[in-house]
Design a protein around this motif. Structure first.
Motif: not given
Length: 111
Positions: A22-29, A31-43
């Motif tokens: 019942g739960l999707s195992t595919s990554p959200k659209k 997601f990787k770009t948003q995560l990279e942006g968050f990591i860059i922003g945090r750094k």
């Protein structure tokens, strides 16, 4: 409240729904770009806060690097492709008007 036991975790509705498909195992659209942006922003935020702390510390000591010291730091950064790419990504994140300049307003808006 006490922690869940292993049996309780396996019986949790989310876990049961996952095993039932019942739960999707595919990554959200994007997601990787948003995560990279968050990591860059945090750094970048960490680097800015470190820079601000060092600036306050240096102003107390009235220390200014010599041109040779500044060139050495620049040489080290240019020699490290990964670090240079991270710095470029951080700079681009702050350079909102894409003029290859960072203003005080850009930094204040980011923080």
């Amino acid at each position: 409240k006490s922690r869940l036991t292993c049996s309780e975790c396996l019986g949790h509705p989310w876990v049961l729904k996952f095993y039932q498909g019942g739960l999707s195992t595919s990554p959200k659209k994007d997601f990787k770009t948003q995560l990279e942006g968050f990591i860059i922003g945090r750094k970048l935020k960490g680097a800015i806060l470190t820079f601000a702390a060092l600036s306050r510390f240096q102003s107390c000591l009235s220390y200014h690097p010599t041109p040779l010291e500044a060139l050495e730091v620049l040489r080290v950064v240019r020699g490290d492709e990964k670090r240079l790419a991270e710095l470029r990504a951080s700079f681009d994140l702050l350079d909102r008007n894409h003029l290859d300049q960072i203003t005080v307003e850009d930094v204040a808006e980011f923080l």
